[in-house]
Design a protein around this motif. Structure first.
Motif, mmCIF file in Angstrom:
data_model
loop_
_atom_site.group_PDB
_atom_site.id
_atom_site.type_symbol
_atom_site.label_atom_id
_atom_site.label_comp_id
_atom_site.label_asym_id
_atom_site.label_seq_id
_atom_site.Cartn_x
_atom_site.Cartn_y
_atom_site.Cartn_z
ATOM 1 N N THR A 1 1.321 7.081 -6.607
ATOM 2 C CA THR A 1 0.128 7.899 -6.838
ATOM 3 C C THR A 1 0.378 9.341 -6.405
ATOM 4 O OG1 THR A 1 -1.269 5.960 -6.494
ATOM 5 C CG2 THR A 1 -2.330 8.119 -6.370
ATOM 6 N N ASN A 2 1.001 9.519 -5.247
ATOM 7 C CA ASN A 2 1.280 10.885 -4.774
ATOM 8 C C ASN A 2 2.242 11.609 -5.709
ATOM 9 O OD1 ASN A 2 -0.375 10.572 -2.548
ATOM 10 N ND2 ASN A 2 1.293 9.854 -1.217
ATOM 11 N N GLU B 1 0.825 4.230 -2.802
ATOM 12 C CA GLU B 1 0.581 5.632 -2.461
ATOM 13 C C GLU B 1 1.744 6.520 -2.901
ATOM 14 O OE1 GLU B 1 -0.094 5.545 1.698
ATOM 15 O OE2 GLU B 1 -2.220 4.964 1.503
ATOM 16 N N LYS C 1 0.820 -1.200 0.000
ATOM 17 C CA LYS C 1 0.000 0.000 0.000
ATOM 18 C C LYS C 1 0.863 1.262 0.000
ATOM 19 C CE LYS C 1 -3.728 2.287 2.530
ATOM 20 N NZ LYS C 1 -4.599 2.234 3.740
#
Length: 476
Positions: free
Chosen positions: A189-190, A186, A182
């Protein structure tokens, strides 16, 4: 030799006036019918030779990018045109001109309207306007965002899988493997969101661009360093001024003159439809451009023929009635009209088109035809009066031996002068010279045949009238 040929032609016309005259009249009528089929043309190849490098380069350009542009000028302040729903109306108009119909939809104006007919024939190769440009810009940005989202999602999945693999190799628990995966997702994605925010800050975007987003459209179209409403200089082909926009319609280069004329008519009808009215800025549309001007010019060529013929007829008839004091004073005009009909009929049968230069041949040829007919008629009547007992045939023989060769020499000299035009590099000028030279010889031939035949028939009637009625035999 020339005198003998002229004598033979005039002798035949004097002996068989009705037959010779009827033949020439029939030829003139057939020529007039063929001339009515002539199609006006103002295409490029009437100005520039097809073999010239300039024409070849233009043909290559048109083959790849379409014919010269037809412009639809949209006269409205750009702040009203691009920042309101008027932009969607212009975009729909551009789709109509392109011949695009939504799948399963009905074209604007119905199945028999101009949009439907443009969709069937598809005369436009390229249509570019403000609506298409802005909509395409929005679409490309949206597609790029979606592409990056998909790439980011795939990259995040790979990063999560790699992190999970490392965690599993280290003997970590399932919960810890999930947490590591995860975190990797992230992180990717960030990074994507950070890049998007940086791009938004750079270009002033606050969200995904939309066609009806005035903020985005304003940043795309207008120059923030200039007074409000000033379009960016690099978009001058779409927004030439702050109060106007251009829609460019490039027709297919393989269209015939008739197809091009029909396409321009449909474009004009489409632009005039009430569907595209611009209520915010009360804008208007104007259809213009090179093809429009040339097509209107070709149409005016057809109309000018009628005007020129009528004007020439009236002027020549008036001059002959006042100056040419003799019997059958309008005969030269009839001879000239026969020559014109035969000449332009031959032009029509040859498959050539009607150009501005061809129309200019009309008054010149009528004038020359009247001149040759007057000279021949005057000499025939003078010789007939000089030897009244010998008959018209003898008068025609004397004219063929004396006066007709002089007229033939004059017509040949005139034709030779116009033959110089064949050296011109402009095809239209060469066509003018060639058509006029042919018309000169046809006019002289009509004067020899039709003019002589009519005068011979008139002489026969006078002779019968002078002889009086034939005496009747006694009835026992």
């Amino acid at each position: 030799m020339i005198a003998r040929a002229l004598a033979a032609v005039m002798a035949l016309a004097a002996r068989r006036p009705l037959a010779v005259g009827a033949c020439v009249v029939v030829l003139a009528l057939l020529g007039a019918a063929a001339a009515l089929q002539l199609q006006p043309s103002s295409s490029t190849d009437t100005f520039v030779s097809r073999s010239s490098p300039t024409y070849q380069a233009s043909a290559t350009y048109h083959r790849h990018f379409g014919d010269d542009a037809v412009y639809v000028l949209v006269r409205e302040p750009l702040t009203q045109l691009t920042l309101t729903s008027d932009l969607e109306r212009v975009l729909t108009l551009e789709g109509c001109l392109s011949g695009n119909v939504p799948p399963g939809g009905t074209p604007r104006g119905g199945p028999s309207g101009p949009c439907a007919r443009l969709a069937v024939g598809r005369p436009a190769q390229v249509v570019l306007g403000p609506g298409t440009f802005i909509n395409e810009s929005v679409g490309q940005i949206q597609d790029e965002i979606v592409r990056r989202q998909q790439a980011t999602k795939a990259q995040a999945a790979r990063a999560a899988a790699a992190a999970r693999k490392v965690a599993k190799a280290n003997g970590w628990s399932q919960a810890r493997q999930d947490a590591v995966a995860k975190q990797a997702t992230e992180l990717v994605t960030n990074q994507f969101y950070r890049d998007v925010l940086q791009l938004g800050a750079t270009y002033g975007l606050t969200g995904i661009p939309q066609l009806n987003d005035p903020s985005f459209v304003a940043k795309l179209v207008f120059d923030s360093t200039k007074p409000p409403g000033t379009p960016k200089a690099r978009f001058a082909y779409l927004f030439p001024t702050k109060d106007a926009a251009l829609i460019q319609v490039r027709l297919r280069p393989d269209l015939t003159q008739a197809q091009r004329t029909a396409a321009l008519g449909l474009i004009r009808q489409a632009v005039a439809m009430p569907d595209w009215r611009l209520p915010h800025g009360k804008g208007t549309y104007v259809v213009t451009g090179g093809p429009v001007v040339l097509t209107d010019l070709a149409r005016s060529i057809t109309g000018s023929i009628v005007v020129l013929v009528l004007a020439a007829l009236l002027v020549m008839a008036l001059v002959l009635a006042v100056v040419f004091r003799t019997a059958l004073r309008l005969l030269p005009l009839g001879v000239a009209l026969a020559a014109v009909a035969i000449t332009f009929g031959a032009l029509g049968l040859s498959g050539a088109s009607l150009t501005m230069a061809s129309v200019a041949v009309l008054p010149v040829l009528i004038g020359l035809g009247v001149d040759y007919a007057i000279q021949l008629q005057s000499r025939l009547q003078e010789e007939e009066r000089a030897g009244p007992g010998a008959g018209f045939g003898a008068a025609a023989g004397r004219v063929a031996a004396g006066g007709a060769p002089t007229i033939a020499t004059a017509s040949a000299a005139t034709a030779a002068g116009f033959l110089v035009l064949l050296l011109s590099p402009v095809p239209m000028v060469r066509g003018f010279g060639l058509l006029l030279v042919a018309g000169i010889f046809i006019a002289f031939a009509c004067a020899l045949t039709l003019g002589t035949a009519v005068l011979a028939q008139a002489a026969r009637r006078r002779a019968r009238a002078a002889a009086g009625p034939e005496p009747r035999g006694d009835v026992g």
